[in-house]
Design an enzyme around this catalytic site. Structure first.
Site, PDB file in Angstrom:
ATOM      1  N   LYS A  35      13.932  11.136 -15.388  1.00 21.21           N
ATOM      2  CA  LYS A  35      13.647   9.899 -14.653  1.00 21.21           C
ATOM      3  C   LYS A  35      12.338   9.280 -15.148  1.00 21.21           C
ATOM      4  O   LYS A  35      11.562   9.943 -15.846  1.00 21.21           O
ATOM      5  CB  LYS A  35      13.539  10.217 -13.159  1.00 21.21           C
ATOM      6  N   TYR A 264     -18.645  -2.820 -18.085  1.00 19.83           N
ATOM      7  CA  TYR A 264     -18.548  -3.610 -16.852  1.00 19.83           C
ATOM      8  C   TYR A 264     -19.406  -2.995 -15.759  1.00 19.83           C
ATOM      9  O   TYR A 264     -19.468  -1.779 -15.622  1.00 19.83           O
ATOM     10  CB  TYR A 264     -17.095  -3.696 -16.383  1.00 19.83           C
TER      11      TYR A 264
END
Ligand SMILES: *Cc1c(COP(=O)(O)O)cnc(C)c1O
Length: 376
Positions: A35, A264
């Protein structure tokens, strides 16, 4: 040429890990769980390399349809089952095996008139409290299914563990005995081989840590990809080999002075002149945004610490231990020599989310010893 960030998928390691499943569960049929794009490794790639499996398991109907459209003819179990008529139709059209876990699904099955036979797994909820019938509802569900004329073969029975990755939690043993006790009455009544239910309990943690959970079928997911389901070990402890390696390159190297800030928010401040490496990978590739300062990264095979914030396309490292590093040098984010389990701890997550999170921008390269490396 590779793009800056790339994942190498080691198909030999995948085969090796399947062998480890076989060692732990020599008499069980194996249903590799592929999956979520095979936990980020590429669903078709993994399926076509595990065609010797007795079946595949996916979470959603669409995943099963995709496999069928690509020509996969193995049995395919849809773990989440169908949630609407369209999904039920797709399951019938593409001959997928569905999990039946709710009375809503039973009503939909009973409303069908045409007889288009298909196989099912009836799911018992032994304590996960997600999908499945409660033990008290189970007999009713089982009987109703028996009267659905289009169910092909025996009604197979499964359950799923809630906390099998904790060896000290006795919940797992309680789930196993609840399962065994609940299905015992049905198994006793099944005199013909053709109607004998097959059972499935174990995921990777069950296969490796709870031998009592190994029954007719096992459903290995994470261990096939070489990753330990237990947080206190790496795959290596179980003789597993990592299938995915994540790599990039240094794209710049520079010296910054004491007091300067990096990235940042200026989240990291230089306390002394520092040789800084900038690497071409970021959360836009699936590298975890919350990887902490100090997360290990290999530059030319040697460990250096992550500093500052992870940005979309880049991360920064302190190259103090590697004064000759230069742009173009190779970088390992996780793989053979740097366990993904360790990175997951630094990022306050589990390895499952790291492999599942690799984005489309990352180039995939398949590796096997027999074929030379080729790009796809
Ligand atoms: C995902 C899943 C598995 C595989 O679990 P792993 O921990 O990756 O081995 C098995 N069974 C069910 C029902 C699942 O949803």
């Amino acid at each position: 040429m590779t793009s800056t960030a790339y994942a190498v998928i080691n198909l030999d390691a995948l085969q090796h890990n399947l062998q480890i499943v076989r060692q732990y569960a020599p008499n069980a049929k194996i249903m590799p769980v592929i999956k979520a794009n095979a936990y980020g490794h590429g669903m078709l790639r993994v399926a076509t390399n595990l065609l010797s499996s007795d079946a595949f398991a996916v979470a959603r109907t669409e995943e099963g349809v995709l496999l069928r459209k690509a020509g996969i003819t193995n049995k395919i179990t849809v773990l989440g089952g169908f949630n609407c008529i369209n999904e039920l139709e797709a399951i019938l059209t593409y001959q997928l095996d569905t999990v039946v876990h709710s009375f809503t699904q039973l009503n939909m099955l009973e409303a069908r008139t045409e007889l288009n036979a298909f196989s099912i797994w009836l799911k018992l909820d032994t304590g996960m409290n997600r999908l499945g019938f409660k033990p008290i509802e189970f007999t009713a569900a089982y009987q109703r299914l028996k009267y659905c004329p289009f169910i092909k073969g025996p009604i197979n029975i499964m359950t799923h563990f809630a906390n099998a990755d904790d060896k000290h939690d006795t919940t797992t043993l309680k789930q196993i005995s609840l399962f065994n006790n609940t299905v015992a009455t049905f198994l006793d009544e099944q005199l013909l081989d053709s109607e004998r239910s097959e059972c499935s309990i174990a995921n990777s943690a069950g296969i490796l840590g709870w031998p009592e959970s190994i029954t007719d079928w096992v459903r290995p997911g994470i261990m096939l990809y070489g990753i330990s389901p237990f947080p206190d070990h790496t795959g290596e402890y179980w003789q597993l080999k990592p299938v995915m390696g994540l790599y990039s390159r240094l794209i710049a190297v520079k010296v910054i002075e004491k007091g300067e800030k990096v990235g940042y928010s200026g989240a990291w401040t230089c306390t002394k002149p520092t040789l800084l490496g900038i690497i071409g990978i970021g959360y836009g590739d699936g590298y975890p945004r919350y990887a902490k300062e100090g997360t290990p990264i290999l530059v030319n095979g040697l460990r250096v610490p992550l500093i500052g914030r992870v940005s979309m396309d880049m991360i920064t490292v302190d190259l103090e231990s590697q004064p000759v590093a230069k742009p173009g040098d190779s970088v390992t984010l996780w793989g053979d020599s740097l366990a993904i389990e360790e990175i997951a701890i630094y990022a306050d997550t589990i390895p499952y989310t790291l492999v599942c999170g690799i984005t489309q921008r990352v180039q995939f390269i398949e590796y096997t010893k027999s074929l030379t490396q080729h790009e796809i």
